[in-house]
Design an enzyme around this catalytic site. Structure first.
Site, short mmCIF file in Angstrom:
data_model
loop_
_atom_site.label_atom_id
_atom_site.label_comp_id
_atom_site.label_asym_id
_atom_site.label_seq_id
_atom_site.Cartn_x
_atom_site.Cartn_y
_atom_site.Cartn_z
N PHE A 1 0.86 -1.19 0.00
CA PHE A 1 0.00 0.00 0.00
C PHE A 1 0.89 1.24 0.00
O PHE A 1 0.80 2.09 0.90
CB PHE A 1 -0.93 -0.02 1.21
CG PHE A 1 -1.83 -1.22 1.27
CD1 PHE A 1 -2.97 -1.30 0.49
CD2 PHE A 1 -1.53 -2.30 2.10
CE1 PHE A 1 -3.80 -2.42 0.53
CE2 PHE A 1 -2.34 -3.42 2.16
CZ PHE A 1 -3.49 -3.48 1.37
N ARG B 1 2.34 4.72 -1.45
CA ARG B 1 2.01 5.89 -2.27
C ARG B 1 3.31 6.46 -2.82
O ARG B 1 4.25 6.73 -2.04
CB ARG B 1 1.31 6.95 -1.44
CG ARG B 1 -0.05 6.53 -0.89
CD ARG B 1 -0.54 7.53 0.14
NE ARG B 1 0.37 7.59 1.29
CZ ARG B 1 0.34 8.54 2.22
NH1 ARG B 1 -0.52 9.53 2.12
NH2 ARG B 1 1.20 8.52 3.23
N LEU C 1 -10.35 13.89 -1.33
CA LEU C 1 -11.49 14.73 -1.70
C LEU C 1 -10.98 16.06 -2.23
O LEU C 1 -11.42 17.14 -1.78
CB LEU C 1 -12.42 14.94 -0.49
CG LEU C 1 -13.24 13.73 -0.05
CD1 LEU C 1 -14.08 14.07 1.18
CD2 LEU C 1 -14.14 13.23 -1.18
N CYS D 1 -1.14 2.58 -10.54
CA CYS D 1 -2.02 1.70 -9.77
C CYS D 1 -3.50 1.87 -10.08
O CYS D 1 -4.16 0.92 -10.51
CB CYS D 1 -1.79 1.93 -8.27
SG CYS D 1 -0.14 1.45 -7.70
#
Length: 434
Positions: free
Chosen positions: A151, A153, A252, A262
């Site tokens: 996971f 980033r 958001l 990904c």
């Protein structure tokens, strides 16, 4: 513990370096001889903050090494498969060629018990397929298979590995669970949430996480379009809903559309897996369709900001990578938007702090500039495509003087409309009044 990592790309190199930082003896193995030669000489081919120092430190401590020989997995108690799983041409399924090849190579080289761990992002059923390949290739092999999805980033991968939100491990074997607990003991000591599941569950968790985040980005982009129509502010909307603990504030932020290695690839693979299983995921299909359409719509917004007369105009573009703090150009919004502008007769002058070498391979028709102000000079408009920190504090007076016309198109909303209007710009952003 001795660990082997098959594949020295982004996931393999970051994982190997971080595992060596945990104190394990790690060898990263790759068939690409030039890549291994460069790694042995200290050259890191990818841009990731902190990675170069991490590799240098653990190589010097002799905890991290690099090799082209699959035989170097001898004695390893765990072998991580971290090879690429690109979208398969034609149908969107993940291409498992490299994973299956790695499984066969591992099988032939296994001499003692080892846990074979899929670290690559793989579709449901891959773990069982890997076990079958190993058994058929080497019936005497003593092994278990585990799924341990990453996971990470891009831009904050080291922190994500060393201080993760969770560790997911899928395996049915108690012996494999013991080995995996030893590998991740430093994280258990700081009470990192750890989830042990079936193989299939772990594989689906990874795809589900990425697909959900892709849908969240798509949701706020659609709300952003609505905000423009009704006079609302998308940032206030995002804050208002993000304060709800059931929703959360992350992902958001309106954008030209998601990209990278990904989200698009994994969404396509999950869609195909769901179709094959007879349980289609229409929400994810709609998110992917909207995201691709949005990138083309962003090109039309830029044309509209030029007064609808694009031919012969020049646009300065700041930011080419799909996100800041990476040199990754894979499925970046720029690779759709900028060719569309060039097709309309627009000349594009571009700058990116880290991505220009990769961008030149995909978009040779752009004019690449050494700094943002060189890109801006004489342009009819300025477009922000990637929110690098260095673009957040531009000398706006200088920018205005250099531009032929003061048109500023901010597709990452890093400036405030009122301030830009006061500075004399015709400012356009996403989901906010001008």
């Amino acid at each position: 513990m001795k660990i082997a990592v098959i594949g020295s790309g982004y996931v393999g190199l970051v994982s190997g370096a971080c595992l060596s930082e945990f104190g394990h003896e790690v060898v990263c193995i790759d068939a690409d001889q030039e890549k291994i030669r460069r790694l042995k000489s200290g050259e890191i081919s990818i841009y990731e903050p902190g990675l170069e120092d991490l590799v240098e430190r653990n190589t010097a401590a002799k905890r991290l090494s690099f090799s082209t020989g699959i035989g170097d997995i001898a004695g390893a108690q765990a072998v991580f498969i971290a090879v690429g799983t690109p979208s398969r041409r034609g149908d969107g399924h993940a291409d498992m060629t490299y994973v299956h090849a790695a499984a066969a190579q591992i099988a032939a080289a296994l001499k003692n018990y080892a846990v074979v761990v899929t670290k690559s992002t793989v579709p449901v059923g891959t773990g069982r397929a890997v076990a079958k390949i190993i058994r058929e290739t080497n019936p005497k092999a003593e092994f278990d298979v585990a799924s341990n999805p990453e996971f990470l980033r891009e831009g904050s991968a080291i922190q994500d590995f060393m201080r993760p939100d969770r560790v997911v491990i899928g395996t049915d074997a108690e012996r494999a669970k013991t080995v995996m607990r030893q590998i991740y003991r430093p994280l258990f000591l700081i009470d990192t949430p750890t989830l042990f599941t079936k193989l299939e569950t772990a594989e689906l968790i990874k795809y589900s996480a990425n697909a959900f985040l892709a849908m969240k980005i798509t949701f706020i982009n659609q709300i952003s379009d609505l905000c423009e129509k009704v006079g609302a502010d998308v940032h206030d909307v995002a804050r208002g809903i993000g304060l709800d603990g059931r929703i959360g504030a992350k992902f958001l932020h309106p954008s030209p559309g998601f990209g990278g290695s990904c989200f698009p690839k994994d969404a396509r693979a999950l869609i195909q897996t769901a179709r094959d299983a007879g349980a289609p995921v229409s929400l994810i299909e709609a998110a992917l369709d909207f995201n691709e359409a949005r990138k083309h719509h962003m090109a039309e917004r830029i044309v509209a900001a030029l007064g609808g007369t694009p031919n012969g105009r020049t646009v300065a573009v700041l930011g080419l990578t799909f996100k800041p703090n990476t040199d990754d150009m894979r499925e970046a919004a720029s690779t759709t938007i900028l060719p569309a502008l060039i097709e309309r007769g627009i000349k594009v002058r571009a700058h990116d702090p880290e991505g220009m070498a990769e961008a030149k391979k995909q978009m040779p028709d752009l004019v690449y500039c050494d700094d943002p102000y060189q890109a801006v000079e004489g342009a009819d408009a300025l477009v922000i495509l990637t929110e690098w920190n260095s673009y957040r504090s531009l000398d706006l007076d200088r920018v205005k003087q250099l531009l032929k016309t003061p048109v500023f198109i901010d597709l990452r909303n890093i400036y405030r409309p009122a301030e830009m209007a006061a500075a004399g710009f015709r400012y356009s952003s996403l989901g906010r009044s001008a």
